[in-house]
Design an enzyme around this catalytic site. Sequence first.
Site, PDB file in Angstrom:
ATOM      1  N   HIS A  81      60.968  63.214  42.861  1.00 58.51           N
ATOM      2  CA  HIS A  81      60.009  62.898  41.798  1.00 58.51           C
ATOM      3  C   HIS A  81      60.092  63.976  40.732  1.00 58.51           C
ATOM      4  CE1 HIS A  81      56.340  61.195  40.088  1.00 58.51           C
ATOM      5  NE2 HIS A  81      56.023  62.437  39.796  1.00 58.51           N
ATOM      6  N   ASP A 160      44.534  56.396  42.407  1.00 61.15           N
ATOM      7  CA  ASP A 160      45.095  57.426  41.523  1.00 61.15           C
ATOM      8  C   ASP A 160      45.326  56.862  40.123  1.00 61.15           C
ATOM      9  OD1 ASP A 160      46.612  59.896  40.754  1.00 61.15           O
ATOM     10  OD2 ASP A 160      48.187  58.397  40.564  1.00 61.15           O
ATOM     11  N   ARG A 167      41.496  60.552  33.499  1.00 63.76           N
ATOM     12  CA  ARG A 167      41.882  61.952  33.215  1.00 63.76           C
ATOM     13  C   ARG A 167      42.570  62.043  31.864  1.00 63.76           C
ATOM     14  NH1 ARG A 167      45.693  63.240  37.879  1.00 63.76           N
ATOM     15  NH2 ARG A 167      46.078  65.136  36.698  1.00 63.76           N
ATOM     16  N   SER A 182      47.602  63.701  43.031  1.00 63.86           N
ATOM     17  CA  SER A 182      48.032  62.466  42.394  1.00 63.86           C
ATOM     18  C   SER A 182      49.495  62.163  42.751  1.00 63.86           C
ATOM     19  CB  SER A 182      47.854  62.622  40.876  1.00 63.86           C
ATOM     20  OG  SER A 182      48.600  61.680  40.166  1.00 63.86           O
ATOM     21  N   LYS A 186      51.206  59.387  46.006  1.00 60.45           N
ATOM     22  CA  LYS A 186      52.137  58.276  45.753  1.00 60.45           C
ATOM     23  C   LYS A 186      53.427  58.466  46.535  1.00 60.45           C
ATOM     24  CE  LYS A 186      51.268  59.022  41.416  1.00 60.45           C
ATOM     25  NZ  LYS A 186      51.073  59.146  39.992  1.00 60.45           N
TER      26      LYS A 186
HETATM   27  N1  URA Z   1      52.142  62.632  37.123  1.00 61.06           N
HETATM   28  C1  URA Z   1      51.350  62.003  37.987  1.00 61.06           C
HETATM   29  O1  URA Z   1      51.730  61.021  38.606  1.00 61.06           O
HETATM   30  N2  URA Z   1      50.092  62.481  38.168  1.00 61.06           N
HETATM   31  C2  URA Z   1      49.630  63.561  37.525  1.00 61.06           C
HETATM   32  O2  URA Z   1      48.503  63.929  37.735  1.00 61.06           O
HETATM   33  C3  URA Z   1      50.476  64.203  36.604  1.00 61.06           C
HETATM   34  C4  URA Z   1      51.748  63.717  36.424  1.00 61.06           C
END
Ligand code: URA
Length: 408
Positions: A81, A160, A167, A182, A186
């Site tokens: 990621h 999220d 956010r 967050s 995932k």
């Molecule tokens: N990418 C994400 O998926 N979540 C975050 O909080 C920041 C970047």
Amino acid sequence: MIVEIINKKRLGRALTYSELDFFFKGYLNGEVKDYQMSALLMAICIRGMSDDEIFALTKIFIESGDILDFSDIPGIKVDKHSTGGVGDKTTLVIAPIVASLGVPVVKMSGRGLGYTGGTIDKLESIPGFRVDLTEEEVKKQVKDIGLVVTGQTADLAPMDKVIYALRDVTGTVSSIPLIASSIMSKKIASGADKILIDIKVGKGALLKTKKDANKLSQLMIKIGKFYNREVRTIISDMNVPLGHAIGNSLEVLEAIDILRGKEKKSNLVDLCIELASEMVSMGKEISKDEAVKLVKKSIKNLSAYNKFLEMVEEQGGDIKGIKVNKKVQKIKASKYGTIVAIDALEFGKLSVSLGAGRINKEDSIDYGVGIYLEKMVGQKVRKGDVLARIYSDTKFEASFIENIFIIE
Ligand code: URA
């Protein structure tokens, strides 16, 4: 209870699992209002979170949606990621490299929003390429060829998604505990055995300092330990764009050039080798040095490129159909000197204004537009040298783009 929880966090005290669970679930079912959640998020931003709170929030996010299980696919599945950057097309390069070395790759990617592009948009610039595979198709393809890159097949950490949207508009994106839960929720929900995170730092990234990147790295590794997943991180520079191309078709073509061994030297090539080697080292449980050798060999003998072609064919695409905008504007240097900086953020914004990215989720994008940087940081230029090519029907003032290249 709602106000008590907000006050508790405002005073810097740790919330319990049940308080967090009550508050976040309450937000989904409408009992907790936007303004109350915003207040809590801001308190978290200012006061931070303990490790136990972060583990609890990650668990709440994970359990809000589907949890994928790829345990019936043999081999260690390693996911990667990136926290997002300008011109970041590393997945297109590293997924086929890693898969060509026998480490299965199931990569579920997203679309871009704002100045950071998304892998799925880039892949969609290949005519016919399907990014909407079902879970059965994903499993079949990874069993058949060891590689699949597609959109999400399931509803991963939907809570999220909702919280992130809030956010985004309340100035609470940059909280490190919130970023950690967050992203990790995932990744854990998507069923990988091991996880590699590329943490970007610099002008074009969410995190602006190395200190914050280190903090995020340590937190993510801790969350991984809590969930029994090996997590490795790489902190990489995002002050300058990655590679030469920004814009969907152009980025796919650049990835193909790297896989064919035509582009051998750039910050992008170096990062791809670094990331792919970490993934291979994790997936094959070998040293990083051994993995680097294997990675370089897979590019040299074209096995990574052939794996990429296999994936494109399997998912219905045809790289011969990739199109870039016919009209091209050359931006030339107005003076002699050395390029000391190229502003990644400004280039990201420019690519969005050309139509290569989205400002709102529902915006459509133009795959063929973009920017190709002819010159990179550190290179000497003479007056009249081409700095960049802009693929767009819109004409730009050369002086505007020239200011993004700092020449001294
Ligand atoms: N990418 C994400 O998926 N979540 C975050 O909080 C920041 C970047």
